[in-house]
Design an enzyme around this catalytic site. Structure first.
Site, PDB file in Angstrom:
ATOM      1  N   THR A  80      -7.522   1.630  -8.129  1.00 58.15           N
ATOM      2  CA  THR A  80      -6.977   0.555  -8.968  1.00 58.15           C
ATOM      3  C   THR A  80      -7.572   0.654 -10.358  1.00 58.15           C
ATOM      4  OG1 THR A  80      -6.815  -1.831  -9.312  1.00 58.15           O
ATOM      5  CG2 THR A  80      -8.666  -1.086  -7.971  1.00 58.15           C
ATOM      6  N   HIS A  99      -0.341  -9.204  -3.613  1.00 55.26           N
ATOM      7  CA  HIS A  99       0.834  -9.210  -4.498  1.00 55.26           C
ATOM      8  C   HIS A  99       2.155  -9.205  -3.737  1.00 55.26           C
ATOM      9  CE1 HIS A  99      -1.796  -7.519  -8.013  1.00 55.26           C
ATOM     10  NE2 HIS A  99      -1.991  -8.808  -7.784  1.00 55.26           N
TER      11      HIS A  99
HETATM   12  P1  OAD Z   1      -2.473   1.086 -11.657  1.00 53.63           P
HETATM   13  O1  OAD Z   1      -1.288   1.965 -11.805  1.00 53.63           O
HETATM   14  O2  OAD Z   1      -2.795   0.173 -12.775  1.00 53.63           O
HETATM   15  O3  OAD Z   1      -3.768   1.971 -11.382  1.00 53.63           O
HETATM   16  C1  OAD Z   1      -3.725   3.019 -10.456  1.00 53.63           C
HETATM   17  C2  OAD Z   1      -5.110   3.614 -10.317  1.00 53.63           C
HETATM   18  O4  OAD Z   1      -5.032   4.602  -9.297  1.00 53.63           O
HETATM   19  C3  OAD Z   1      -5.650   4.277 -11.572  1.00 53.63           C
HETATM   20  O5  OAD Z   1      -6.970   3.846 -11.828  1.00 53.63           O
HETATM   21  C4  OAD Z   1      -5.616   5.772 -11.224  1.00 53.63           C
HETATM   22  O6  OAD Z   1      -6.680   6.515 -11.818  1.00 53.63           O
HETATM   23  C5  OAD Z   1      -5.777   5.717  -9.711  1.00 53.63           C
HETATM   24  N1  OAD Z   1      -5.265   6.897  -8.989  1.00 53.63           N
HETATM   25  C6  OAD Z   1      -4.276   7.748  -9.329  1.00 53.63           C
HETATM   26  N2  OAD Z   1      -4.125   8.693  -8.384  1.00 53.63           N
HETATM   27  C7  OAD Z   1      -5.042   8.425  -7.413  1.00 53.63           C
HETATM   28  C8  OAD Z   1      -5.376   9.028  -6.161  1.00 53.63           C
HETATM   29  N3  OAD Z   1      -4.759  10.104  -5.700  1.00 53.63           N
HETATM   30  N4  OAD Z   1      -6.375   8.464  -5.436  1.00 53.63           N
HETATM   31  C9  OAD Z   1      -7.023   7.356  -5.883  1.00 53.63           C
HETATM   32  N5  OAD Z   1      -6.740   6.761  -7.047  1.00 53.63           N
HETATM   33  C10 OAD Z   1      -5.764   7.275  -7.802  1.00 53.63           C
HETATM   34  O7  OAD Z   1      -2.275   0.300 -10.276  1.00 53.63           O
HETATM   35  P2  OAD Z   1      -3.019  -1.017  -9.766  1.00 53.63           P
HETATM   36  O8  OAD Z   1      -4.414  -1.090 -10.280  1.00 53.63           O
HETATM   37  O9  OAD Z   1      -2.796  -1.084  -8.310  1.00 53.63           O
HETATM   38  O10 OAD Z   1       1.367  -5.626  -9.465  1.00 53.63           O
HETATM   39  O11 OAD Z   1      -2.162  -2.130 -10.467  1.00 53.63           O
HETATM   40  C11 OAD Z   1      -2.390  -3.483 -10.158  1.00 53.63           C
HETATM   41  C12 OAD Z   1      -1.089  -4.240 -10.163  1.00 53.63           C
HETATM   42  O12 OAD Z   1      -0.397  -3.974 -11.384  1.00 53.63           O
HETATM   43  C13 OAD Z   1      -0.113  -3.809  -9.098  1.00 53.63           C
HETATM   44  O13 OAD Z   1      -0.368  -4.429  -7.845  1.00 53.63           O
HETATM   45  C14 OAD Z   1       1.201  -4.216  -9.641  1.00 53.63           C
HETATM   46  C15 OAD Z   1       1.010  -3.820 -11.090  1.00 53.63           C
HETATM   47  O14 OAD Z   1       1.705  -4.531 -12.010  1.00 53.63           O
HETATM   48  C16 OAD Z   1       2.598  -6.129  -9.235  1.00 53.63           C
HETATM   49  O15 OAD Z   1       3.617  -5.482  -9.327  1.00 53.63           O
HETATM   50  C17 OAD Z   1       2.596  -7.559  -8.870  1.00 53.63           C
END
Ligand code: OAD
Length: 224
Positions: free
Chosen positions: A170, A104
């Protein structure tokens, strides 16, 4: 050497102090995604968008890789490790990982709006009027909603070749990144570390419902 492919999301950097997007109090809760992370939003209010990423860039300077980033870097002593990250921070690189694919984009890079291959490192604020050599406005080197994900084909090829797939932090909601799980071989072991896992364990998928730092300890016990 076995090849471990790691797909990371915002939860990977949560324990470094970087907000996730969709958790309670996440980044998208305070922002209209389409205003700050889409080409339309940038056309309508470029200053707002530049400011949003300027804040992210400033914050990145104040945070450090956490133990899970470091543990992934250390895995390179025993495995070939490729990290495919949805994160735009540079915490994997700073922890010492040597093979990182940014799906991204990257916060510390900018590119020309007139010439997408004109990409530069940029560590300070980016403002309206900051132009490339040819006079086009510069923009963050981030994949916005509705835009192509140029690194996805590279990522698919990497997943095909994985012996083990590890997914960390994620919500598996954003495609095409979330679809990468479907491109590993049928017998590839998959480990998914997330305190609120979006998928259940089954067949070759083992869910470790813990934070990235705690889950990495379990994973290392299983792998080494
Ligand atoms: P999300 O915010 O959708 O998901 C974050 C995940 O991290 C969730 O499943 C949480 O349960 C988990 N989480 C929270 N705290 C944690 C910890 N301490 N250890 C491990 N996991 C934890 O974020 P992404 O899945 O990365 O794109 O989102 C994908 C994309 O959506 C991002 O790259 C971004 C966003 O829009 C762009 O901006 C282009």
């Amino acid at each position: 050497m076995k090849h471990i492919v790691v797909l990371t999301g915002a939860g990977m950097s949560a324990e470094s102090g970087v907000k996730t997007f969709r958790d309670h109090n996440g980044l998208w809760e305070g922002h209209d995604v389409m205003r700050v992370a889409s080409p339309e939003g940038f056309r309508q209010n470029p200053e707002l968008v530049l400011d949003f990423y300027n804040q992210r860039r400033k914050q990145l300077k104040t945070v450090q890789p956490n133990q899970a980033h470091k543990d992934l870097a250390n895995l390179e002593q025993d495995f070939k490790v490729t990290i495919i990250t949805q994160n735009v921070d540079d915490l994997h690189e700073r922890a010492g990982s040597s093979d990182v694919v940014h799906l991204h984009g990257e916060l510390l890079k900018i590119r020309s709006t007139g010439n997408p291959s004109d990409i530069k490192t940029w560590t300070e604020d980016l403002n309206l009027g900051d132009n490339c050599d040819k006079g086009y406005q510069l923009r963050p080197h981030i994949v916005w909603f509705g835009e192509d994900v140029p690194m996805i084909e590279t990522a698919v090829k990497i997943c095909y070749a994985a012996d083990i797939l590890v997914i960390i932090g994620t919500s598996m909601q954003v495609y095409p990144a979330a679809g990468l799980i479907n491109y590993v071989q049928p017998d590839t072991a998959i480990f998914y570390i997330d305190p609120k896992p979006a998928i259940q364990g089954r067949g070759n998928i083992t869910v470790i419902a813990k934070s990235a730092t705690e889950g990495m300890k379990d994973l290392i016990d299983k792998l080494i």
